[in-house]
Design an enzyme around this catalytic site. Structure first.
Site, short mmCIF file in Angstrom:
data_model
loop_
_atom_site.label_atom_id
_atom_site.label_comp_id
_atom_site.label_asym_id
_atom_site.label_seq_id
_atom_site.Cartn_x
_atom_site.Cartn_y
_atom_site.Cartn_z
N SER A 189 47.00 51.82 53.13
CA SER A 189 47.73 51.79 51.85
C SER A 189 48.37 53.14 51.59
O SER A 189 47.69 54.15 51.40
CB SER A 189 46.78 51.45 50.71
OG SER A 189 47.41 51.77 49.47
N HIS A 235 50.31 49.03 54.01
CA HIS A 235 50.19 48.26 52.77
C HIS A 235 50.90 49.06 51.67
O HIS A 235 50.63 50.25 51.49
CB HIS A 235 48.69 48.09 52.46
CG HIS A 235 48.37 47.32 51.24
ND1 HIS A 235 48.26 45.94 51.23
CD2 HIS A 235 48.08 47.72 49.97
CE1 HIS A 235 47.93 45.53 50.01
NE2 HIS A 235 47.81 46.59 49.23
N ASP A 246 51.75 49.37 47.73
CA ASP A 246 51.29 48.95 46.41
C ASP A 246 52.35 49.19 45.36
O ASP A 246 52.60 50.33 44.96
CB ASP A 246 50.01 49.72 46.04
CG ASP A 246 48.80 49.17 46.77
OD1 ASP A 246 48.61 47.95 46.74
OD2 ASP A 246 48.05 49.97 47.37
N MET A 286 53.49 48.75 41.56
CA MET A 286 52.95 48.51 40.20
C MET A 286 54.04 48.82 39.18
O MET A 286 54.80 49.78 39.35
CB MET A 286 51.75 49.40 39.93
CG MET A 286 50.62 49.22 40.93
SD MET A 286 49.16 50.16 40.45
CE MET A 286 48.33 50.29 42.06
N HIS A 311 52.39 44.54 48.29
CA HIS A 311 51.50 43.96 47.28
C HIS A 311 52.08 44.24 45.91
O HIS A 311 52.10 45.39 45.46
CB HIS A 311 50.11 44.61 47.47
CG HIS A 311 49.11 44.25 46.43
ND1 HIS A 311 47.93 44.96 46.26
CD2 HIS A 311 49.08 43.25 45.50
CE1 HIS A 311 47.23 44.42 45.28
NE2 HIS A 311 47.90 43.40 44.80
N MET A 348 51.89 44.22 42.17
CA MET A 348 51.10 44.14 40.95
C MET A 348 52.07 44.30 39.79
O MET A 348 52.13 45.34 39.13
CB MET A 348 50.02 45.23 40.97
CG MET A 348 48.94 44.93 42.02
SD MET A 348 48.07 46.40 42.58
CE MET A 348 49.23 47.00 43.81
N MET A 387 41.09 40.82 45.60
CA MET A 387 40.96 42.20 45.10
C MET A 387 39.49 42.54 44.87
O MET A 387 38.75 41.78 44.24
CB MET A 387 41.72 42.36 43.78
CG MET A 387 43.23 42.29 43.88
SD MET A 387 43.95 43.52 44.98
CE MET A 387 43.53 45.05 44.13
N GLY A 427 40.88 54.89 45.01
CA GLY A 427 39.67 55.67 44.78
C GLY A 427 38.66 55.03 43.85
O GLY A 427 37.71 55.70 43.43
N ASP A 448 41.05 44.34 49.27
CA ASP A 448 41.77 45.54 48.84
C ASP A 448 41.02 46.18 47.69
O ASP A 448 40.84 45.57 46.63
CB ASP A 448 43.18 45.10 48.40
CG ASP A 448 44.06 46.26 47.96
OD1 ASP A 448 43.64 47.42 48.05
OD2 ASP A 448 45.20 45.96 47.52
N GLY A 449 40.58 47.42 47.91
CA GLY A 449 39.95 48.19 46.85
C GLY A 449 38.55 48.64 47.19
O GLY A 449 37.67 47.82 47.41
N GLY A 450 38.37 49.94 47.29
CA GLY A 450 37.04 50.50 47.52
C GLY A 450 36.49 50.27 48.91
O GLY A 450 35.28 50.41 49.12
N SER A 502 42.29 55.65 49.87
CA SER A 502 41.61 56.96 49.76
C SER A 502 40.64 57.21 50.90
O SER A 502 40.53 58.34 51.38
CB SER A 502 40.90 57.07 48.42
OG SER A 502 40.01 55.99 48.22
C1 DX5 Z 1 44.54 49.02 43.94
C2 DX5 Z 1 45.58 48.94 45.07
C3 DX5 Z 1 44.95 49.28 46.36
C4 DX5 Z 1 44.55 50.71 46.45
C5 DX5 Z 1 43.32 50.80 47.28
O1 DX5 Z 1 45.12 49.10 42.71
O2 DX5 Z 1 46.07 47.62 45.15
O3 DX5 Z 1 45.71 48.90 47.49
O4 DX5 Z 1 45.54 51.54 46.98
O5 DX5 Z 1 42.80 52.10 47.18
P1 DX5 Z 1 41.38 52.48 47.77
O6 DX5 Z 1 41.31 52.04 49.19
O7 DX5 Z 1 41.31 53.96 47.58
O8 DX5 Z 1 40.38 51.76 46.90
ZN ZN Z 2 47.03 46.79 47.24
#
Ligand code: DX5
Ligand code: ZN
Length: 236
Positions: A16, A41, A43, A45, A75, A77, A156, A164, A191-193, A214
């Protein structure tokens, strides 16, 4: 170019770029791709659907210009993904993934949801693959009408907004639910964490495409992060 319809032999690492160096984007992407990251990836937003403003078609075009062969998994959002299909296709996106929360489901009805099936047709018509995304609080059953039409389902494991955040293990049941229902040409992404500490649970639940921001770009040893992700035994 990666063929995402092909069932992979190991989990795919989707790097990402939200955690990449925005001042040196192409070089930072090249660095992790050179270590074996499988795709990028992106992101997007809009400050409404997710409480952050990130990037759009210009970033996709810029990355595509420098990396003509990389698979770009975008992606969205955003509240109105339907406004960006043509622009993102022209900019070089390969995958256009939008949220089920903005579709014409019971959940989105009051907010004037959009026709998800018509959107998927437009995405395919422009030569992109189509993905559907579900947020942590949204029931997984809202995905059901779209499972046969999409190329990727993204579960998600944080609420959209920032890199992060901590992985939410309570969504793993949704990943398994999806894995029990889609065929081998549909990718299941989380996706996420995700990090070396959490990725094993995601893959064991059926995910085969793993987003990392991250944990990868912020690591002193990104090669070992990629190798750890690749080494998880697929469970679907
Ligand atoms: C979340 C995004 C993710 C994000 C993941 O809002 O859609 O793609 O970049 O970040 P990490 O891997 O740090 O959780
Ligand atoms: Zn994402």
């Amino acid at each position: 170019m990666l063929d995402l319809k092909q069932q992979p032999s190991h989990p795919l690492v989707a790097a990402s770029i939200l955690s990449a160096d925005f001042g040196d984007m192409a070089a930072d992407c090249r660095r992790v791709l050179g270590m074996g990251a499988d795709l990028l990836h992106v992101d997007v937003m809009d400050g409404h659907f997710a409480p952050n403003l990130t990037m759009g078609a210009d970033m996709i075009r810029g990355v595509r210009r420098h990396l003509p062969d990389v698979y770009l998994d975008v992606h969205l959002m955003v509240e109105r993904p339907q406004d960006y299909v043509e622009a993102f296709a022209a900019a070089g996106a390969n995958q256009f993934a939008f949220h089920v929360e903005v579709c014409d489901t019971q959940l989105a009805k009051d907010a004037g949801g959009i026709d998800g099936h018509a959107l998927i047709e437009r995405i395919h018509g422009l030569g992109m693959e189509a993905g559907i995304v579900v947020n942590p609080p949204t029931p997984v059953e809202t995905l059901e009408p779209y499972l046969d039409a999409v190329d990727l389902v993204l579960v998600m494991s944080v609420n959209p907004g920032w890199s992060g955040q901590s992985f939410m293990p309570e969504v793993l049941g949704k990943t398994r639910w999806v894995a029990d229902r889609v065929g081998p040409s549909t990718r299941i992404e989380m996706d996420g964490g995700l990090s070396p500490a959490t990725v094993g649970r995601a893959v064991a639940a059926g995910a085969d495409t793993l987003v990392t921001a991250s944990a990868l770009f912020g690591s002193d040893d990104p090669q070992s992060v990629i190798d750890t992700f690749h080494a998880c035994p697929l469970a679907r």
